[in-house]
Design a protein around this motif. Structure first.
Motif, PDB file in Angstrom:
ATOM      1  N   LEU A  93       9.165   7.311  76.909  1.00  0.00           N
ATOM      2  CA  LEU A  93      10.315   8.198  76.729  1.00  0.00           C
ATOM      3  C   LEU A  93      10.236   8.974  75.418  1.00  0.00           C
ATOM      4  CD1 LEU A  93      13.177   5.773  77.855  1.00  0.00           C
ATOM      5  CD2 LEU A  93      12.044   7.552  79.217  1.00  0.00           C
ATOM      6  N   LEU A  94       9.240   8.660  74.582  1.00  0.00           N
ATOM      7  CA  LEU A  94       9.149   9.256  73.254  1.00  0.00           C
ATOM      8  C   LEU A  94       8.059  10.314  73.177  1.00  0.00           C
ATOM      9  CD1 LEU A  94       9.468   5.936  71.202  1.00  0.00           C
ATOM     10  CD2 LEU A  94      11.289   7.522  71.871  1.00  0.00           C
ATOM     11  N   ARG A  95       7.705  10.893  74.303  1.00  0.00           N
ATOM     12  CA  ARG A  95       6.578  11.831  74.327  1.00  0.00           C
ATOM     13  C   ARG A  95       6.871  13.146  73.598  1.00  0.00           C
ATOM     14  NH1 ARG A  95       8.017  11.212  79.745  1.00  0.00           N
ATOM     15  NH2 ARG A  95       6.142   9.984  80.027  1.00  0.00           N
ATOM     16  N   GLU A  96       8.148  13.413  73.280  1.00  0.00           N
ATOM     17  CA  GLU A  96       8.474  14.616  72.534  1.00  0.00           C
ATOM     18  C   GLU A  96       8.140  14.471  71.043  1.00  0.00           C
ATOM     19  OE1 GLU A  96       9.513  17.524  73.769  1.00  0.00           O
ATOM     20  OE2 GLU A  96       9.360  16.668  75.789  1.00  0.00           O
ATOM     21  N   TYR A  97       7.893  13.253  70.608  1.00  0.00           N
ATOM     22  CA  TYR A  97       7.490  13.013  69.219  1.00  0.00           C
ATOM     23  C   TYR A  97       5.984  13.203  69.084  1.00  0.00           C
ATOM     24  CZ  TYR A  97      12.109  10.949  68.434  1.00  0.00           C
ATOM     25  OH  TYR A  97      13.461  10.761  68.322  1.00  0.00           O
ATOM     26  N   ASP A  98       5.546  13.452  67.853  1.00  0.00           N
ATOM     27  CA  ASP A  98       4.118  13.620  67.612  1.00  0.00           C
ATOM     28  C   ASP A  98       3.368  12.298  67.621  1.00  0.00           C
ATOM     29  OD1 ASP A  98       3.853  16.567  67.072  1.00  0.00           O
ATOM     30  OD2 ASP A  98       5.351  16.083  65.564  1.00  0.00           O
ATOM     31  N   ASP A  99       4.053  11.212  67.307  1.00  0.00           N
ATOM     32  CA  ASP A  99       3.415   9.894  67.321  1.00  0.00           C
ATOM     33  C   ASP A  99       4.500   8.834  67.231  1.00  0.00           C
ATOM     34  OD1 ASP A  99       1.334   7.930  67.277  1.00  0.00           O
ATOM     35  OD2 ASP A  99       0.051   9.371  66.230  1.00  0.00           O
ATOM     36  N   VAL A 100       4.075   7.574  67.307  1.00  0.00           N
ATOM     37  CA  VAL A 100       5.007   6.446  67.241  1.00  0.00           C
ATOM     38  C   VAL A 100       4.530   5.480  66.164  1.00  0.00           C
ATOM     39  CG1 VAL A 100       5.964   4.468  68.479  1.00  0.00           C
ATOM     40  CG2 VAL A 100       5.607   6.634  69.683  1.00  0.00           C
ATOM     41  N   LEU A 101       5.452   5.039  65.303  1.00  0.00           N
ATOM     42  CA  LEU A 101       5.176   4.025  64.304  1.00  0.00           C
ATOM     43  C   LEU A 101       5.989   2.792  64.681  1.00  0.00           C
ATOM     44  CD1 LEU A 101       5.119   4.540  60.439  1.00  0.00           C
ATOM     45  CD2 LEU A 101       6.082   2.493  61.480  1.00  0.00           C
ATOM     46  N   ARG A 102       5.304   1.664  64.804  1.00  0.00           N
ATOM     47  CA  ARG A 102       5.976   0.425  65.183  1.00  0.00           C
ATOM     48  C   ARG A 102       6.275  -0.403  63.935  1.00  0.00           C
ATOM     49  NH1 ARG A 102       1.871   1.943  68.016  1.00  0.00           N
ATOM     50  NH2 ARG A 102       2.217   2.601  70.171  1.00  0.00           N
ATOM     51  N   ILE A 103       7.374  -1.107  63.926  1.00  0.00           N
ATOM     52  CA  ILE A 103       7.741  -1.876  62.735  1.00  0.00           C
ATOM     53  C   ILE A 103       6.751  -3.013  62.482  1.00  0.00           C
ATOM     54  CG2 ILE A 103      10.183  -1.295  62.901  1.00  0.00           C
ATOM     55  CD1 ILE A 103      10.665  -4.119  64.010  1.00  0.00           C
ATOM     56  N   THR A 104       5.900  -3.312  63.456  1.00  0.00           N
ATOM     57  CA  THR A 104       4.876  -4.350  63.274  1.00  0.00           C
ATOM     58  C   THR A 104       3.555  -3.772  62.785  1.00  0.00           C
ATOM     59  OG1 THR A 104       4.289  -4.136  65.623  1.00  0.00           O
ATOM     60  CG2 THR A 104       5.878  -5.858  65.035  1.00  0.00           C
ATOM     61  N   ASP A 105       3.458  -2.456  62.612  1.00  0.00           N
ATOM     62  CA  ASP A 105       2.197  -1.839  62.205  1.00  0.00           C
ATOM     63  C   ASP A 105       1.799  -2.265  60.797  1.00  0.00           C
ATOM     64  OD1 ASP A 105       1.885  -0.537  64.578  1.00  0.00           O
ATOM     65  OD2 ASP A 105       2.404   1.453  63.833  1.00  0.00           O
ATOM     66  N   THR A 163       2.134   9.988  76.269  1.00  0.00           N
ATOM     67  CA  THR A 163       1.210  10.925  76.898  1.00  0.00           C
ATOM     68  C   THR A 163       0.995  12.145  76.010  1.00  0.00           C
ATOM     69  OG1 THR A 163       1.965  10.213  79.089  1.00  0.00           O
ATOM     70  CG2 THR A 163       0.759  12.292  78.981  1.00  0.00           C
ATOM     71  N   HIS A 164       2.056  12.587  75.342  1.00  0.00           N
ATOM     72  CA  HIS A 164       1.959  13.725  74.422  1.00  0.00           C
ATOM     73  C   HIS A 164       0.945  13.444  73.318  1.00  0.00           C
ATOM     74  CE1 HIS A 164       3.235  17.081  71.890  1.00  0.00           C
ATOM     75  NE2 HIS A 164       3.311  16.219  70.885  1.00  0.00           N
ATOM     76  N   THR A 165       0.963  12.218  72.781  1.00  0.00           N
ATOM     77  CA  THR A 165       0.027  11.862  71.717  1.00  0.00           C
ATOM     78  C   THR A 165      -1.399  11.853  72.229  1.00  0.00           C
ATOM     79  OG1 THR A 165       1.701  10.550  70.572  1.00  0.00           O
ATOM     80  CG2 THR A 165      -0.594  10.062  70.049  1.00  0.00           C
ATOM     81  N   VAL A 166      -1.606  11.344  73.437  1.00  0.00           N
ATOM     82  CA  VAL A 166      -2.950  11.346  74.023  1.00  0.00           C
ATOM     83  C   VAL A 166      -3.463  12.774  74.169  1.00  0.00           C
ATOM     84  CG1 VAL A 166      -4.306  10.809  76.094  1.00  0.00           C
ATOM     85  CG2 VAL A 166      -2.648   9.153  75.213  1.00  0.00           C
ATOM     86  N   ILE A 167      -2.621  13.660  74.650  1.00  0.00           N
ATOM     87  CA  ILE A 167      -3.019  15.059  74.817  1.00  0.00           C
ATOM     88  C   ILE A 167      -3.376  15.674  73.479  1.00  0.00           C
ATOM     89  CG2 ILE A 167      -2.174  17.356  75.462  1.00  0.00           C
ATOM     90  CD1 ILE A 167      -0.491  15.943  77.631  1.00  0.00           C
ATOM     91  N   THR A 168      -2.590  15.362  72.444  1.00  0.00           N
ATOM     92  CA  THR A 168      -2.888  15.869  71.100  1.00  0.00           C
ATOM     93  C   THR A 168      -4.239  15.361  70.616  1.00  0.00           C
ATOM     94  OG1 THR A 168      -0.541  16.014  70.522  1.00  0.00           O
ATOM     95  CG2 THR A 168      -2.106  15.937  68.697  1.00  0.00           C
ATOM     96  N   HIS A 169      -4.507  14.070  70.813  1.00  0.00           N
ATOM     97  CA  HIS A 169      -5.795  13.505  70.416  1.00  0.00           C
ATOM     98  C   HIS A 169      -6.950  14.184  71.164  1.00  0.00           C
ATOM     99  CE1 HIS A 169      -4.536  10.429  67.706  1.00  0.00           C
ATOM    100  NE2 HIS A 169      -3.856   9.735  68.596  1.00  0.00           N
ATOM    101  N   ARG A 170      -6.771  14.403  72.459  1.00  0.00           N
ATOM    102  CA  ARG A 170      -7.848  15.033  73.240  1.00  0.00           C
ATOM    103  C   ARG A 170      -8.104  16.452  72.777  1.00  0.00           C
ATOM    104  NH1 ARG A 170      -8.078  13.551  79.540  1.00  0.00           N
ATOM    105  NH2 ARG A 170      -9.991  14.740  79.177  1.00  0.00           N
TER     106      ARG A 170
END
Length: 204
Positions: A93-105, A163-170
């Motif tokens: 649901l967060l594909r509109e963001y450029d990436d995701v940071l998890r509090i466990t990172d 999915t948005h992040t994957v597309i950006t990486h590709r």
């Protein structure tokens, strides 16, 4: 060499907020200036948006919703937006963001995330393409997934990305390697020992 970077955080929980700031201060490659958009569960954080500029906004989706453009449309072209995940949110649901940071990172995972975001920004500003050896570990993972015949959605699920992040990486991989087809990536992956022959298109 360190890179100066401004990071704005919209997170209502003071423990999470202070812990995140402490982690950001440990990044060896970045000199981070942290700005807080929220103080101790106040909900008028959006009033600060017009007064603050930052390179990266780290946002709790419970505040900013699944689309940060709702609040940050004016800064969308000059900033990157990262969703802060507690692990309870469906990251698709967060594909509109450029990436995701998890509090466990870990600190290293945060550094890798910043590397991705800063590199994307440099490339959009016309920085010459880097050579093939500059692929990040995450980009190499995605190359392997592509060679195995996985779709963007399958890659996102396997690597816990949007999915948005994957597309950006590709897109970044294509710019770096100047390879525009899966078959070309397959040759690259074999020559650089990223995959074995028996792994290619194994899902098919």
């Amino acid at each position: 060499m360190t890179t100066a970077i401004r990071v704005a955080i919209a997170e209502p929980c003071p423990i999470i907020r202070s812990g995140l700031e402490a982690q950001l201060k440990k990044l060896a490659r970045y000199k981070v200036q942290v700005l807080h958009l929220v103080e101790d569960f106040r909900r008028d954080w959006s009033e600060a948006i017009g007064l603050i500029t930052a390179d990266i906004f780290i946002l709790n989706p419970l505040l900013s919703g699944i689309s940060p453009q709702t609040y940050f449309s004016a800064q969308r072209e000059v900033a990157k937006f990262v969703a802060l995940s507690y692990g309870t949110t469906d990251e698709t649901l967060l594909r509109e963001y450029d990436d995701v940071l998890r509090i466990t990172d870990s600190v290293q995972q945060i550094a890798d995330l910043f590397d991705r975001l800063v590199r994307v920004e440099e490339e959009t500003q016309g920085t010459p393409s880097l050579d093939s050896q500059s692929l990040t570990p995450r980009e190499r993972e995605i190359v392997v997934c592509v060679v195995k015949g996985m779709t963007n959605k399958e890659i996102a699920s396997a690597l816990f990305l949007s999915t948005h992040t994957v597309i950006t990486h590709r897109r970044n991989i294509t710019k770096k390697l100047q390879i525009h087809s899966p078959s070309g990536l397959t040759i690259y992956a074999i020559m650089n020992k990223l995959v074995e022959l028996n792994e290619i298109n194994q899902k098919n």
